[in-house]
Design an enzyme around this catalytic site. Structure first.
Site, PDB file in Angstrom:
ATOM      1  N   GLY A   1       0.824  -1.195   0.000  1.00 21.23           N
ATOM      2  CA  GLY A   1       0.000   0.000   0.000  1.00 21.23           C
ATOM      3  C   GLY A   1       0.852   1.235   0.000  1.00 21.23           C
ATOM      4  O   GLY A   1       2.077   1.155   0.018  1.00 21.23           O
TER       5      GLY A   1
ATOM      6  N   GLY B   1       7.953   8.066  15.491  1.00 20.43           N
ATOM      7  CA  GLY B   1       8.199   7.126  16.606  1.00 20.43           C
ATOM      8  C   GLY B   1       8.859   7.809  17.770  1.00 20.43           C
ATOM      9  O   GLY B   1       9.168   8.954  17.868  1.00 20.43           O
TER      10      GLY B   1
ATOM     11  N   GLY C   1      11.679  10.637  17.312  1.00 18.81           N
ATOM     12  CA  GLY C   1      11.789  11.996  16.817  1.00 18.81           C
ATOM     13  C   GLY C   1      11.235  13.006  17.781  1.00 18.81           C
ATOM     14  O   GLY C   1      10.577  12.675  18.764  1.00 18.81           O
TER      15      GLY C   1
ATOM     16  N   VAL D   1       8.651  16.162  18.125  1.00 16.03           N
ATOM     17  CA  VAL D   1       7.445  16.607  17.429  1.00 16.03           C
ATOM     18  C   VAL D   1       7.235  18.094  17.681  1.00 16.03           C
ATOM     19  O   VAL D   1       7.280  18.556  18.825  1.00 16.03           O
ATOM     20  CB  VAL D   1       6.207  15.808  17.894  1.00 16.03           C
ATOM     21  CG1 VAL D   1       4.963  16.280  17.154  1.00 16.03           C
ATOM     22  CG2 VAL D   1       6.427  14.316  17.655  1.00 16.03           C
TER      23      VAL D   1
ATOM     24  N   ASP E   1       3.795  -1.325  19.593  1.00 12.71           N
ATOM     25  CA  ASP E   1       4.097  -0.456  20.730  1.00 12.71           C
ATOM     26  C   ASP E   1       2.822   0.244  21.218  1.00 12.71           C
ATOM     27  O   ASP E   1       2.784   1.459  21.400  1.00 12.71           O
ATOM     28  CB  ASP E   1       5.159   0.571  20.351  1.00 12.71           C
ATOM     29  CG  ASP E   1       5.859   1.175  21.570  1.00 12.71           C
ATOM     30  OD1 ASP E   1       5.720   0.614  22.672  1.00 12.71           O
ATOM     31  OD2 ASP E   1       6.533   2.205  21.420  1.00 12.71           O
TER      32      ASP E   1
END
Length: 370
Positions: free
Chosen positions: A46, A48, A51, A53, A165
């Site tokens: 098709g 975390g 980093g 934000v 997670d």
């Protein structure tokens, strides 16, 4: 002289532009852009927590969230590529939307819809965050939204997706307190002819499926276990791991299962849940969490089954758990005593062995004269 000067300026800017273009190509390749292109073109695919934000405002005044990698290395790049690959094939109202990415900078950037109302962890564990809206009905609704999203990832995408997670910090809430699952950097696509994949163990202590931890065999039931811990958080308002608790109570999953098996569920649920939930709902949610937290994945329900059961619990008539026999004043008095610690709840089974239906009776024992 003018022509020569203009020519030199043009050559200067041309060289500078080519250098910038080569630098962008270098960063694009370094950040996995070529690999993403190949993956998106490949048949069967098709479209975390690693980093920082940021909140960003676009020229049209729309607000977005921008994740920027903390470090530039192969592991970070792989996480970002994985998140792009996962989210480009997911369209579900309770999964965060990926709006775009930028790979032509030193550190890759991912751009998401902006979710304004903090994490579910914040609302559960910080009283100022969640006391106002965190009613029993809202807890059930949020749980159902997350369960529905995970069920979608497991069974309704082109290739099954295991989040890997699931935890309350990876569930965000928008202005309407609608849940959104985020952070797919650790997620895995499962080939259609497989029901498990072998991976290096990755996840968060307290939520991590013990079977996956010991075998490295990741299945969709690993998400079910982690979601069971989130449900236990919602019901008890206790953290998955807490050094301040006794050794027996340190791990919430173990403590919760033990309490249910010993018919002590009503001792560990939060007073507001005890006050607002019905007896059937509390027994139902306790049994569901216990099954989600089973040490053997094959004995856990699927996320689709979990969503169906939560939907059923939501439909229970909101009658107070202590039964219809009491008058309103009696119920109110009893609730106050429970909240003030003046009544001990002693659950017991009518049979000596644990009944298959999980049916539990409650004895009210007064601790002091009324």
């Amino acid at each position: 002289m003018v022509v020569i000067l203009l020519g030199m300026i043009a050559i200067f800017f041309g060289i500078r532009k080519r250098k910038l273009h080569k630098l962008r190509e270098k960063f694009f390749e370094q950040n996995g852009g070529v690999f993403i292109k190949q993956k998106l073109k490949a048949p069967g695919n098709g479209r975390g927590g690693y980093g920082v934000v940021y909140k960003g405002i676009l020229p049209d005044a729309s607000v977005v969230a921008i994740k920027k990698s903390k470090l530039v290395d192969a592991a970070q790049t792989k996480q970002f590529i994985n998140e792009v690959m996962i989210l480009t094939q997911v369209i579900q109202r309770n999964v965060v939307k990926l709006l775009g990415c930028c790979l032509e900078e030193e550190a890759p950037l991912l751009v998401y819809e902006f979710i304004s109302n903090n994490t579910l962890f914040h609302h559960i564990h910080h009283r100022a965050g969640g006391m106002g809206w965190l009613s029993w009905n809202n807890r059930l609704r949020v749980a159902l939204e997350v369960a529905g999203a995970l069920a979608y990832l497991h069974s309704e995408t082109i290739m099954p997706i295991i989040h890997r997670d699931v935890k309350s910090t990876n569930i965000l809430l928008n202005d309407n307190y609608t849940a959104k699952i985020v952070d797919f950097g650790a997620s895995r696509l499962v080939p259609l002819d497989h029901d498990q994949v072998t991976t290096l163990v990755q996840g968060t202590l307290g939520y991590l499926d013990p079977e996956y931890f010991y075998t490295s065999q990741l299945t969709d039931k690993s998400d079910v276990y982690s979601f069971g811990v989130v449900l236990a958080e919602l019901v008890t308002r206790q953290k998955p791991l807490c050094a301040k608790r006794t050794e027996e109570e340190k791990n919430l999953a173990t403590y919760f299962v033990k309490a249910v098996k010993e018919n002590r569920l009503f001792e560990i649920v939060e007073p507001r849940v005890l006050r607002e939930g019905t007896l059937d709902q509390l027994q139902g949610i306790g049994d569901l969490i216990k099954r989600c937290l089973n040490l053997h994945g094959n004995d856990r329900p699927t996320m689709k089954d979990v969503a169906i059961e939560l939907e059923g619990l939501k439909k229970f008539k909101n009658i107070h758990p202590w039964g219809q026999q009491q008058t309103h004043e009696e119920s109110r008095s009893l609730i106050l005593e429970v909240e003030q610690g003046d009544v001990t709840l002693i659950p017991y089974n009518t049979n000596e062995s644990e009944s298959s239906s999980g049916s539990t009776n409650i004895i009210f024992q007064e601790n002091k004269p009324r």
